[in-house]
Design an enzyme around this catalytic site. Structure first.
Site, PDB file in Angstrom:
ATOM      1  N   LYS A  25     140.355  74.158  16.763  1.00 34.11           N
ATOM      2  CA  LYS A  25     140.763  72.967  16.007  1.00 34.11           C
ATOM      3  C   LYS A  25     142.052  73.224  15.253  1.00 34.11           C
ATOM      4  CE  LYS A  25     139.085  71.875  11.632  1.00 34.11           C
ATOM      5  NZ  LYS A  25     138.038  71.595  10.650  1.00 34.11           N
TER       6      LYS A  25
ATOM      7  N   HIS B  57     132.377  77.543   1.611  1.00 38.15           N
ATOM      8  CA  HIS B  57     133.254  77.386   2.773  1.00 38.15           C
ATOM      9  C   HIS B  57     133.512  78.729   3.459  1.00 38.15           C
ATOM     10  CE1 HIS B  57     136.213  75.923   5.417  1.00 38.15           C
ATOM     11  NE2 HIS B  57     137.197  76.571   4.833  1.00 38.15           N
TER      12      HIS B  57
ATOM     13  N   THR C 135     136.173  66.525  12.055  1.00 41.21           N
ATOM     14  CA  THR C 135     135.974  67.785  12.773  1.00 41.21           C
ATOM     15  C   THR C 135     134.896  67.631  13.840  1.00 41.21           C
ATOM     16  OG1 THR C 135     136.658  69.056  10.844  1.00 41.21           O
ATOM     17  CG2 THR C 135     135.278  70.210  12.460  1.00 41.21           C
TER      18      THR C 135
ATOM     19  N   ASP D 112     128.365  73.561  11.068  1.00 42.13           N
ATOM     20  CA  ASP D 112     129.509  73.684  10.163  1.00 42.13           C
ATOM     21  C   ASP D 112     128.981  73.843   8.745  1.00 42.13           C
ATOM     22  OD1 ASP D 112     132.150  73.835   9.450  1.00 42.13           O
ATOM     23  OD2 ASP D 112     132.712  71.879  10.257  1.00 42.13           O
TER      24      ASP D 112
HETATM   25  C1  R5P Z   1     136.789  73.091   7.370  1.00 34.26           C
HETATM   26  O1  R5P Z   1     137.268  74.159   7.734  1.00 34.26           O
HETATM   27  C2  R5P Z   1     135.324  72.896   7.127  1.00 34.26           C
HETATM   28  O2  R5P Z   1     134.557  73.973   7.572  1.00 34.26           O
HETATM   29  C3  R5P Z   1     134.834  71.625   7.790  1.00 34.26           C
HETATM   30  O3  R5P Z   1     134.973  71.754   9.184  1.00 34.26           O
HETATM   31  C4  R5P Z   1     135.631  70.432   7.338  1.00 34.26           C
HETATM   32  O4  R5P Z   1     135.866  70.509   5.966  1.00 34.26           O
HETATM   33  C5  R5P Z   1     134.904  69.164   7.644  1.00 34.26           C
HETATM   34  O5  R5P Z   1     135.680  68.103   7.193  1.00 34.26           O
HETATM   35  P1  R5P Z   1     135.810  66.769   8.039  1.00 34.26           P
HETATM   36  O6  R5P Z   1     134.415  66.271   8.257  1.00 34.26           O
HETATM   37  O7  R5P Z   1     136.623  65.856   7.132  1.00 34.26           O
HETATM   38  O8  R5P Z   1     136.547  67.094   9.301  1.00 34.26           O
END
Ligand code: R5P
Length: 311
Positions: A191, A130, A225, A217
């Site tokens: 976000k 991450h 997200t 991502d």
């Molecule tokens: C969060 O900071 C991560 O980089 C991802 O953006 C996030 O974990 C994605 O999760 P989701 O698909 O549930 O929004």
């Protein structure tokens, strides 16, 4: 490869098999079963005494089960005389719990890192954590590999009018790495996370008007997200077809339905996690050559420099 043992838990047999094929080295036979009360039982069926062991097990959901299985396998190896133990965890669970938000929360990432150290591992191999700063929670040496070159190479870039988009502040550095490789500019979506499955967006920074966004991502979990980023990009006047690339495709809950409803030309993820994508035709780029190369070089004590994330 003499003195090397490849062993896998049950989290991602497809990836483990592909790594074994890449290396031309078989996976060691093992048993993984449950006692009638539900407790896990593992047993290695070949001698590992004096061996350099690579234990392949992403800590994907259900992470608690796969983590404990990994630790049980490591304990079995250690007690059976293994010389060196490397956890090959392309996906590391709890990595997003890297700090306390309220003061009454755990630092889950640190706990997982400590469990791996206590479990007898000598080294951890992970892919696109991450955050690169997470290396700081590991007392064990961490080999932080990146799948960005593999994914960037697989993206069919729609031309010079594309733009790499970071869907939140945390993915900015990742987006810059994609942008360098694809020779494209970067834009950022602002976000704010409301809950585990819900996010809101405050706006977009950067020129996205009439451009085709390549949203990148580290992971897709619920798809919230990406869904919010796509809405914000359309609102900001981007082209109405986009590309999404993420290293880890967990696709939990409503993720597949959510993403399938978006104007996405392509969704690319790696095979770090063995998740079902149902109606969403996500393209999987295999990590097998990357992991195999890392294992080959670690076994031979050779440099991994060009395979690592450099923050
Ligand atoms: C969060 O900071 C991560 O980089 C991802 O953006 C996030 O974990 C994605 O999760 P989701 O698909 O549930 O929004």
């Amino acid at each position: 490869m003499s003195g090397l043992t490849l062993l896998a838990g049950t989290a991602n047999p497809g990836l483990a098999g592909a790594v074994a094929s890449e290396l031309g080295h078989p996976l060691a036979e093992r048993e993984a079963a449950r006692f009638p009360d539900g407790e896990m039982h593992v047993e290695i069926r070949t001698s590992v005494r004096g061996h350099d062991i690579y234990l392949i097990q992403p800590a994907s959901p259900p992470a608690e089960e796969y983590l404990l299985q990994l630790l049980l396998l490591a304990d079995a190896c250690r007690r059976a005389g293994a010389a060196r133990l490397t956890a090959v965890m392309p996906y590391v669970a709890y990595a997003r719990q890297d700090r306390r938000g309220t003061g009454r929360e755990p630092v889950g990432a640190r706990l997982i890192a400590d469990l791996l150290a206590t479990g007898g591992f000598h080294r951890v191999v992970a892919v696109d954590l991450h955050s690169p700063a997470l290396e700081g929670v590991f007392t064990l040496p961490l080999e932080h590999l990146t799948a960005v070159p593999l994914l960037a190479e697989a993206i069919a870039v729609p031309g010079p009018d594309a733009v790499v988009v970071s869907p939140d502040l945390g993915a900015t550095k990742l987006a810059e790495r994609y942008a360098r490789q694809l020779d494209l500019p970067v834009a950022l979506v602002h976000k704010r996370r409301v809950s585990g499955a819900e996010v809101t967006v405050r706006g977009v920074t950067g020129d996205v008007r009439d451009r085709i966004p390549v949203v990148v991502d580290d992971m897709i979990t619920t798809g919230g997200t990406i869904e919010a980023a796509v809405a914000a990009l359309l609102e900001a006047g981007s082209a109405d077809e986009m590309i999404v690339a993420a290293t880890h495709g967990l696709f939990v809950g409503e993720a597949v339905r959510r993403l399938a409803a978006l104007p996405l030309r392509e969704v690319l993820v790696t095979d770090s996690v063995a998740a079902q994508t149902g109606e969403l035709r996500a393209r999987r780029v295999t990590l097998a050559p990357l992991l195999a190369e890392a294992i080959r070089r670690l076994h031979d004590d050779r440099s991994l420099a060009d395979l690592l994330v450099h923050a």
